[in-house]
Scaffold this active site. Structure first.
Site, PDB file in Angstrom:
ATOM      1  N   HIS A   1       8.876   2.789   9.201  1.00  0.00           N
ATOM      2  CA  HIS A   1       8.444   1.968  10.397  1.00  0.00           C
ATOM      3  C   HIS A   1       7.060   2.316  11.260  1.00  0.00           C
ATOM      4  O   HIS A   1       6.856   3.356  11.374  1.00  0.00           O
ATOM      5  CB  HIS A   1       9.636   1.994  11.433  1.00  0.00           C
ATOM      6  CG  HIS A   1       9.562   1.003  12.707  1.00  0.00           C
ATOM      7  ND1 HIS A   1       9.836  -0.427  12.486  1.00  0.00           N
ATOM      8  CD2 HIS A   1       9.180   1.092  13.833  1.00  0.00           C
ATOM      9  CE1 HIS A   1       9.370  -0.992  13.605  1.00  0.00           C
ATOM     10  NE2 HIS A   1       9.076   0.013  14.459  1.00  0.00           N
TER      11      HIS A   1
ATOM     12  N   SER B   1       0.815  -1.382  -0.077  1.00  0.00           N
ATOM     13  CA  SER B   1       0.007  -0.045  -0.047  1.00  0.00           C
ATOM     14  C   SER B   1       0.942   1.200  -0.078  1.00  0.00           C
ATOM     15  O   SER B   1       0.479   2.200  -0.738  1.00  0.00           O
ATOM     16  CB  SER B   1      -0.986  -0.025   1.108  1.00  0.00           C
ATOM     17  OG  SER B   1      -0.518   0.185   2.426  1.00  0.00           O
ATOM     18  N   ASN B   2       1.799   1.115   0.759  1.00  0.00           N
ATOM     19  CA  ASN B   2       2.958   2.253   0.709  1.00  0.00           C
ATOM     20  C   ASN B   2       3.458   2.616  -0.559  1.00  0.00           C
ATOM     21  O   ASN B   2       3.692   3.658  -1.556  1.00  0.00           O
ATOM     22  CB  ASN B   2       3.947   2.223   1.727  1.00  0.00           C
ATOM     23  CG  ASN B   2       3.591   2.667   2.971  1.00  0.00           C
ATOM     24  OD1 ASN B   2       3.652   3.812   3.456  1.00  0.00           O
ATOM     25  ND2 ASN B   2       3.407   1.757   4.065  1.00  0.00           N
TER      26      ASN B   2
ATOM     27  N   LYS C   1      13.554  -7.804   5.316  1.00  0.00           N
ATOM     28  CA  LYS C   1      14.969  -8.607   5.423  1.00  0.00           C
ATOM     29  C   LYS C   1      16.011  -7.409   5.624  1.00  0.00           C
ATOM     30  O   LYS C   1      15.767  -6.247   5.398  1.00  0.00           O
ATOM     31  CB  LYS C   1      15.498  -9.246   4.270  1.00  0.00           C
ATOM     32  CG  LYS C   1      14.597 -10.408   3.994  1.00  0.00           C
ATOM     33  CD  LYS C   1      14.634 -11.510   4.899  1.00  0.00           C
ATOM     34  CE  LYS C   1      14.027 -12.763   4.484  1.00  0.00           C
ATOM     35  NZ  LYS C   1      13.806 -13.666   5.563  1.00  0.00           N
TER      36      LYS C   1
HETATM   37  N1  LIG Z   1      19.960  -2.197   7.213  1.00  0.00           N
HETATM   38  C1  LIG Z   1      18.741  -2.297   7.434  1.00  0.00           C
HETATM   39  N2  LIG Z   1      17.850  -3.078   6.631  1.00  0.00           N
HETATM   40  C2  LIG Z   1      16.377  -2.837   6.982  1.00  0.00           C
HETATM   41  C3  LIG Z   1      15.975  -1.965   7.718  1.00  0.00           C
HETATM   42  C4  LIG Z   1      17.005  -1.029   8.592  1.00  0.00           C
HETATM   43  O1  LIG Z   1      16.601  -0.026   9.110  1.00  0.00           O
HETATM   44  N3  LIG Z   1      18.445  -1.293   8.228  1.00  0.00           N
HETATM   45  N4  LIG Z   1      14.584  -1.779   7.988  1.00  0.00           N
HETATM   46  C5  LIG Z   1      13.997  -2.861   7.753  1.00  0.00           C
HETATM   47  C6  LIG Z   1      12.368  -2.825   7.918  1.00  0.00           C
HETATM   48  N5  LIG Z   1      12.213  -3.264   9.465  1.00  0.00           N
HETATM   49  C7  LIG Z   1      11.674  -2.084  10.335  1.00  0.00           C
HETATM   50  O2  LIG Z   1      11.235  -0.781   9.715  1.00  0.00           O
HETATM   51  C8  LIG Z   1      12.111  -4.534   9.969  1.00  0.00           C
HETATM   52  C9  LIG Z   1      11.854  -5.662   9.044  1.00  0.00           C
HETATM   53  C10 LIG Z   1      12.134  -6.925   9.601  1.00  0.00           C
HETATM   54  C11 LIG Z   1      12.593  -6.872  10.762  1.00  0.00           C
HETATM   55  C12 LIG Z   1      12.784  -8.443  11.270  1.00  0.00           C
HETATM   56  O3  LIG Z   1      13.025  -8.593  12.493  1.00  0.00           O
HETATM   57  N6  LIG Z   1      12.959  -9.502  10.408  1.00  0.00           N
HETATM   58  C13 LIG Z   1      13.198 -10.821  10.678  1.00  0.00           C
HETATM   59  C14 LIG Z   1      12.876 -11.819   9.509  1.00  0.00           C
HETATM   60  C15 LIG Z   1      11.212 -11.471   9.157  1.00  0.00           C
HETATM   61  C16 LIG Z   1      10.926 -12.517   7.795  1.00  0.00           C
HETATM   62  O4  LIG Z   1      11.789 -12.870   7.078  1.00  0.00           O
HETATM   63  O5  LIG Z   1       9.545 -12.871   7.741  1.00  0.00           O
HETATM   64  C17 LIG Z   1      14.328 -11.242  11.201  1.00  0.00           C
HETATM   65  O6  LIG Z   1      15.336 -10.484  10.660  1.00  0.00           O
HETATM   66  O7  LIG Z   1      14.744 -12.221  11.864  1.00  0.00           O
HETATM   67  C18 LIG Z   1      12.585  -5.915  11.650  1.00  0.00           C
HETATM   68  C19 LIG Z   1      12.659  -4.858  11.141  1.00  0.00           C
HETATM   69  C20 LIG Z   1      14.116  -3.703   6.564  1.00  0.00           C
HETATM   70  N7  LIG Z   1      15.547  -3.889   6.229  1.00  0.00           N
HETATM   71  N1  LIG Z   2       9.429  -2.940  10.434  1.00  0.00           N
HETATM   72  C1  LIG Z   2       9.116  -2.888   9.155  1.00  0.00           C
HETATM   73  C2  LIG Z   2       7.495  -2.857   9.039  1.00  0.00           C
HETATM   74  O1  LIG Z   2       6.963  -3.203  10.011  1.00  0.00           O
HETATM   75  N2  LIG Z   2       7.027  -2.168   7.978  1.00  0.00           N
HETATM   76  C3  LIG Z   2       5.545  -2.011   8.158  1.00  0.00           C
HETATM   77  O2  LIG Z   2       5.003  -2.993   7.095  1.00  0.00           O
HETATM   78  C4  LIG Z   2       3.786  -2.525   6.717  1.00  0.00           C
HETATM   79  C5  LIG Z   2       3.698  -2.421   5.117  1.00  0.00           C
HETATM   80  O3  LIG Z   2       2.447  -2.263   4.417  1.00  0.00           O
HETATM   81  P1  LIG Z   2       2.291  -2.053   3.034  1.00  0.00           P
HETATM   82  O4  LIG Z   2       3.016  -3.293   2.300  1.00  0.00           O
HETATM   83  O5  LIG Z   2       0.934  -2.021   2.824  1.00  0.00           O
HETATM   84  O6  LIG Z   2       3.168  -0.827   2.630  1.00  0.00           O
HETATM   85  C6  LIG Z   2       3.778  -0.885   6.840  1.00  0.00           C
HETATM   86  O7  LIG Z   2       2.970  -0.732   8.146  1.00  0.00           O
HETATM   87  C7  LIG Z   2       5.233  -0.496   7.391  1.00  0.00           C
HETATM   88  O8  LIG Z   2       5.265   0.283   8.307  1.00  0.00           O
END
Ligand SMILES: Nc1nc2c(c(=O)[nH]1)N[C@@H](CN(C=O)c1ccc(C(=O)N[C@@H](CCC(=O)O)C(=O)O)cc1)CN2
Ligand SMILES: NCC(=O)N[C@@H]1O[C@H](COP(=O)([O-])[O-])[C@@H](O)[C@H]1O
Length: 326
Positions: free
Chosen positions: A220, A127-128, A202
């Protein structure tokens, strides 16, 4: 629902505390310095100044204006003393306007810079992505989404990309560690200027983070630094917020570094958490604010309206017509 932008705009800031998004030309010169090469021609490396009329405004950094600003016509309205050969100037000569063909110049007709190329990283509904894509089509963002990168090529966001003829790049591929440098090269081959993460689950490869300094944003769904980091994604974030008893939540947009949710915060919005809210109720309220906030942040990024305070905090300049920051 209280939905306030959580943004207090500040009037013009002293140029000495702001610099633009790319490193200044020479590390030992403060960002505002203006190099003056010779009497006949100027090899000028500009770092954008702030508080003056956009007609004289130059997009910052390595615009080399050879011979366009001959000494006499460079009228600097206010030059402070310098710590070296450079001059600290607040404004530039009218000849500077002639340099429009040289590079991006901001003027009253609107942004004349190059339209930027964007890559979206996602793992889910998108959606974003759709909100950002629509904004690019309507010119609310001066950029084009040229690629979508996903660890889940079958997700709804990727379906939307395929329907709109946008390249989908699977990354990482399967369970194996994928080559970060190959991904960087693919993005470079498509001329990508900025990377926007939107529900990508990831950790980005360190090669990508290093290849795109101050050029990768993430959204986030909580008010970082709270409720962020490994394990905080999707509904898990809203569950944690509600469980904590927090009365407010909202989206955060931040620059990406090598850790999850750790990079400098650029923008936030606030929504109220009601006692009756379920995680899905809260997710819906936050997601609605995400869409508007991400378009605002991406538009600023594409128009070079992001400035970095001396302490490393990035600020959005509200518009080129007024030196207000938030
Ligand atoms: N280098 C960076 N990579 C990513 C960031 C970042 O800030 N620096 N942001 C994330 C997005 N995110 C939060 O906003 C986020 C996404 C995923 C996870 C997480 O814990 N993932 C799991 C795996 C989940 C899966 O594969 O279904 C994990 O690593 O164990 C935390 C925060 C995107 N990348
Ligand atoms: N930590 C990462 C995380 O949780 N991101 C969140 O995943 C959703 C994606 O929605 P979308 O696919 O509809 O844009 C959004 O709410 C975004 O903030």
């Amino acid at each position: 629902m209280i939905s306030c932008r959580g943004i207090s705009s500040h009037k013009a800031l002293d140029p000495s505390i702001l610099s633009r998004r790319l490193p200044v030309v020479s590390s030992h010169h403060p960002p505002w310095l203006f190099h003056h090469a010779s009497a006949t021609s100027f090899n000028i490396h500009l770092t954008l100044h702030t508080s003056f009329n956009p007609r004289r405004l130059y997009r910052k950094s390595k615009l080399e204006l050879w011979g366009l600003l001959v000494g006499s016509s460079v009228r600097s309205e206010q030059c402070g003393s310098t710590q070296s050969q450079g001059l600290r100037c607040k404004a530039l000569g009218s000849k500077a306007i002639a340099s429009e063909e040289v590079g991006s110049v901001k003027n009253e007709d609107g942004w004349k810079g190059e339209r930027k190329k964007l890559a979206l990283f996602l793992s889910g509904g998108g959606s974003n992505f759709r909100a950002l894509h629509n904004a690019t089509l309507e010119n609310r963002i001066y950029g084009d989404i040229v690629a979508v990168v996903s660890d889940k090529p079958g997700c709804k966001g990727c379906d939307y990309a395929n329907e709109h003829g946008i390249l989908v790049i699977p990354y990482p591929k399967g369970k194996f560690v994928s080559d970060g440098m190959k991904l960087v090269q693919t993005l470079r081959d498509h001329g990508v200027d900025f990377v926007l993460l939107a529900g990508y689950l990831k950790l980005l490869p360190v090669e990508l983070v290093q290849a795109y300094p101050r050029s990768i944003l993430n959204i986030h769904p909580a008010l970082l630094p709270a409720f962020g980091g490994k394990g905080y994604y999707g509904l898990k974030v809203h569950e944690a917020v509600i469980k904590s008893g927090a009365r407010f939540s909202g989206p955060t947009i931040h620059f990406v570094d090598e850790k999850y949710d750790h990079g400098p915060i650029l923008a936030q919005r606030v929504v109220q958490v009601l006692p009756s809210d379920s995680p899905n109720d809260l997710a819906t309220k936050v997601l609605k604010e995400e869409h508007g906030l991400y378009v605002e942040a991406a538009a600023a990024l594409c128009e070079d309206r992001i400035f970095w305070r001396e302490d490393g905090v990035p600020l959005i300049r509200k518009s080129w017509d007024e030196a207000e920051y938030y």
